[in-house]
Write a protein that holds these residues in place. Structure first.
Motif, PDB file in Angstrom:
ATOM      1  N   ASN A  26      47.473  40.077  39.104  1.00 59.66           N
ATOM      2  CA  ASN A  26      46.128  40.005  39.673  1.00 59.66           C
ATOM      3  C   ASN A  26      45.114  40.668  38.741  1.00 59.66           C
ATOM      4  OD1 ASN A  26      44.366  39.215  41.673  1.00 59.66           O
ATOM      5  ND2 ASN A  26      44.694  41.021  42.933  1.00 59.66           N
TER       6      ASN A  26
ATOM      7  N   SER B 185      42.087  38.702  36.271  1.00 58.77           N
ATOM      8  CA  SER B 185      40.737  38.890  36.814  1.00 58.77           C
ATOM      9  C   SER B 185      39.740  39.087  35.670  1.00 58.77           C
ATOM     10  CB  SER B 185      40.697  40.112  37.742  1.00 58.77           C
ATOM     11  OG  SER B 185      41.552  39.930  38.839  1.00 58.77           O
TER      12      SER B 185
ATOM     13  N   ASN C 157      38.633  44.093  50.702  1.00 52.39           N
ATOM     14  CA  ASN C 157      38.603  42.741  50.137  1.00 52.39           C
ATOM     15  C   ASN C 157      37.679  41.817  50.934  1.00 52.39           C
ATOM     16  OD1 ASN C 157      40.395  43.383  48.073  1.00 52.39           O
ATOM     17  ND2 ASN C 157      42.183  42.939  49.335  1.00 52.39           N
TER      18      ASN C 157
ATOM     19  N   THR D 122      34.074  42.672  49.766  1.00 52.77           N
ATOM     20  CA  THR D 122      33.755  42.120  48.446  1.00 52.77           C
ATOM     21  C   THR D 122      33.956  40.609  48.379  1.00 52.77           C
ATOM     22  OG1 THR D 122      35.997  42.615  47.662  1.00 52.77           O
ATOM     23  CG2 THR D 122      34.311  44.296  47.302  1.00 52.77           C
ATOM     24  N   LYS D 123      34.257  40.013  49.525  1.00 50.53           N
ATOM     25  CA  LYS D 123      34.461  38.568  49.626  1.00 50.53           C
ATOM     26  C   LYS D 123      35.587  38.088  48.725  1.00 50.53           C
ATOM     27  CE  LYS D 123      29.703  37.680  51.051  1.00 50.53           C
ATOM     28  NZ  LYS D 123      28.469  36.892  50.849  1.00 50.53           N
ATOM     29  N   GLN D 124      36.648  38.881  48.694  1.00 48.32           N
ATOM     30  CA  GLN D 124      37.835  38.513  47.928  1.00 48.32           C
ATOM     31  C   GLN D 124      39.044  38.543  48.858  1.00 48.32           C
ATOM     32  OE1 GLN D 124      37.889  40.008  43.684  1.00 48.32           O
ATOM     33  NE2 GLN D 124      36.479  41.497  44.561  1.00 48.32           N
TER      34      GLN D 124
ATOM     35  N   ASN E 219      41.328  36.569  49.335  1.00 51.96           N
ATOM     36  CA  ASN E 219      42.605  36.090  48.803  1.00 51.96           C
ATOM     37  C   ASN E 219      43.401  37.214  48.146  1.00 51.96           C
ATOM     38  OD1 ASN E 219      40.530  36.137  46.751  1.00 51.96           O
ATOM     39  ND2 ASN E 219      41.964  35.129  45.382  1.00 51.96           N
ATOM     40  N   LYS E 220      42.733  38.342  47.861  1.00 49.63           N
ATOM     41  CA  LYS E 220      43.430  39.492  47.289  1.00 49.63           C
ATOM     42  C   LYS E 220      44.024  40.316  48.426  1.00 49.63           C
ATOM     43  CE  LYS E 220      41.243  41.912  44.283  1.00 49.63           C
ATOM     44  NZ  LYS E 220      40.169  42.634  43.595  1.00 49.63           N
TER      45      LYS E 220
END
Length: 474
Positions: free
Chosen positions: A175, A179, A417, A420-422, A424-425
């Motif tokens: 990951n 990135s 997550n 931070t609009k992540q 999928n992490k």
């Protein structure tokens, strides 16, 4: 005629025997061919079945999702001869290769490549056998094999293997190297905030976040690269100027995560900031009366995990989040603000807040506040600003987190997550190598006790008496 019939019967019998023999032979050949075909298929597909109780050799759904989403090639250099690699580690690595053609493993024999690791390890550090270098382009991460398994130190001066962390370390490294940038989490300082444990910091870094301290009293500005501003259990109030700086940051689409300490009251400015975002902090500490929602003590809450974007990974997953000594939160205070409040963790209807925390009883008294409460909420606005407020900073303590198998850390990471609009992490939990203690609600504990001590023995006694009586009547 009789002799002729006998001869015909003999011929028919022989024909049947021949046909049965041929059928048996064909069946044997078919089975042999089928077995060979299955073996060839299994060998070519590297098909295996993980029969371990904790699925040690299987990859989680989250890891598989990350691997399938890879757009860049990742090379994993294993520091060892392929034939000498630990078989357990090798089996896990095979699963990575099966899931993605983007991941390639290259084995580096130290005797043939003695200087290979010098570029990737710190001066004076040695790369133990089976350590790996995960690399994508110019970005890399070194993982020492000494960290693959975590150990606990017992009272008899012995070490016990607790968990296999290989998957979590590998997926975090992949990951990280794939990135393009590393978001920064700034932790507010200057108000007696609690420090993150090394485990929490490692979890953030594993999800490709950098953690830095921020003192707004001296810096007088939230940095431009701030992905999340974290307030972890402030013991003293923020200043009016700090409140204005945070408010300005949020109105520009900022992200905040606020943990509250239930033992601290009168944080006037901080509570006023939260109220502007439609979150009202209740006085005291939450007490549960529903035995399905606490364990051991009524203030050791097992709140309901609500359905929300920030909790999708844990909602309806048959796990518990443990929140000891928590503040209650309610929605309100600024209904026309335009902020949307979504509950993440909630109490039962019968919970209440004990306002006098110095009281000698947990029984409800005059002045205590009726529930239900939220223990954690997410707030969003039209400017893409997001905030999570959680009324229990104790959730981040190592022993509390371990009591629920790391579910608290997962909850916090999933929340970060989300901010931070992540989404999928994710955090990949280590695979336990020992029998874990179950987190059992108080009601279930009582029912188990009643069943095993009273009901089951009484049923067996009654059954025995009935059998004796019936036998006497015979």
């Amino acid at each position: 005629m009789n002799n002729e019939n006998k001869e015909k019967k003999k011929v028919l019998f022989k024909d049947r025997k021949v046909k049965k023999g041929m059928f048996s032979a064909v069946a044997v050949v078919f089975v042999i061919v089928a077995v060979i075909a299955v073996n060839v298929f299994v060998t070519n597909k590297n098909y295996t079945v993980d029969v371990t109780s904790n699925k040690i050799y299987s990859l989680s759904k989250q890891t598989k999702s990350i691997l399938k989403g890879l757009d860049d090639d990742v090379t994993v250099y294993v520091i060892n001869k392929k034939s000498d690699v630990n078989s357990s580690y090798a089996q896990v690595w095979k699963e990575y290769e099966k899931e993605s053609s983007r991941v390639k493993f290259v084995y580096k024999d130290p005797s043939l490549y003695p200087n290979f690791t010098k570029k990737y390890v710190a001066d004076g550090e040695e790369a133990a056998a089976d350590s790996v270098v995960v690399k994508c382009g110019d970005k890399y991460r070194f993982i020492s094999s000494s960290n693959y398994v975590s150990y606990s130190y017992g009272s008899d001066y012995s070490y016990t293997a607790d968990s296999l962390q290989l998957e979590s370390l590998m997926t975090e490294a992949i990951n990280y190297v794939t990135s393009e940038e590393t978001p920064v989490i700034y932790t507010l300082s200057g108000h007696g905030e609690q420090s993150f444990t090394s485990g929490v910091t490692s979890s953030f870094e594993g999800d490709n976040y950098s953690v830095k301290a921020l003192n707004l009293l001296t810096q007088n500005k939230v940095p431009e690269d701030c992905a999340v501003l974290f307030i972890n259990g402030a013991q003293k109030d923020i200043s009016e100027n700090e409140k204005n700086l945070m408010d300005a940051y949020m109105k520009k689409g900022g992200k905040m995560y606020v943990f509250l300490d239930a033992s601290v009251e009168n944080l006037k400015n901080l509570y006023a900031l939260l109220k502007e975002y439609n979150v009202v902090v209740q006085k005291g500490v939450v007490v549960e009366t529903d035995s399905d929602h606490f364990t051991q003590y009524p203030i050791y809450l097992l709140p309901e995990i609500e359905s929300a974007e920030a909790t999708n990974a844990q909602y309806d997953s048959n796990i518990y989040v443990l929140a000891p000594s928590a503040k209650g939160l309610k929605e309100g205070g600024n209904e026309e603000s335009g902020y949307t409040v979504s509950p993440l963790l909630s109490t039962s209807e019968n919970a209440y807040s004990k306002v006098d925390t110095t009281s000698s009883t947990l029984e409800k008294e005059k002045g205590d506040i009726d529930g239900p409460f939220h223990i954690s909420v997410a707030v969003s606005d039209e400017n893409e600003g997001r905030m999570i407020v959680t009324g229990c900073t104790n959730m981040l303590l190592d022993d509390i987190d371990q009591a629920v198998g790391g579910a608290n850390t997962d909850f916090v990471l999933n929340g970060v997550n989300y901010l931070t609009k992540q989404e999928n992490k994710i955090s990949i939990r280590a695979k336990s190598l020992k029998t874990e203690n179950a987190m059992v609600p108080a009601f279930d504990q009582k029912m188990t006790l009643i069943m095993t001590v009273f009901i089951v023995p009484l049923v067996m006694l009654a059954a025995g008496i009935i059998i004796v009586i019936k036998r006497k009547k015979l």
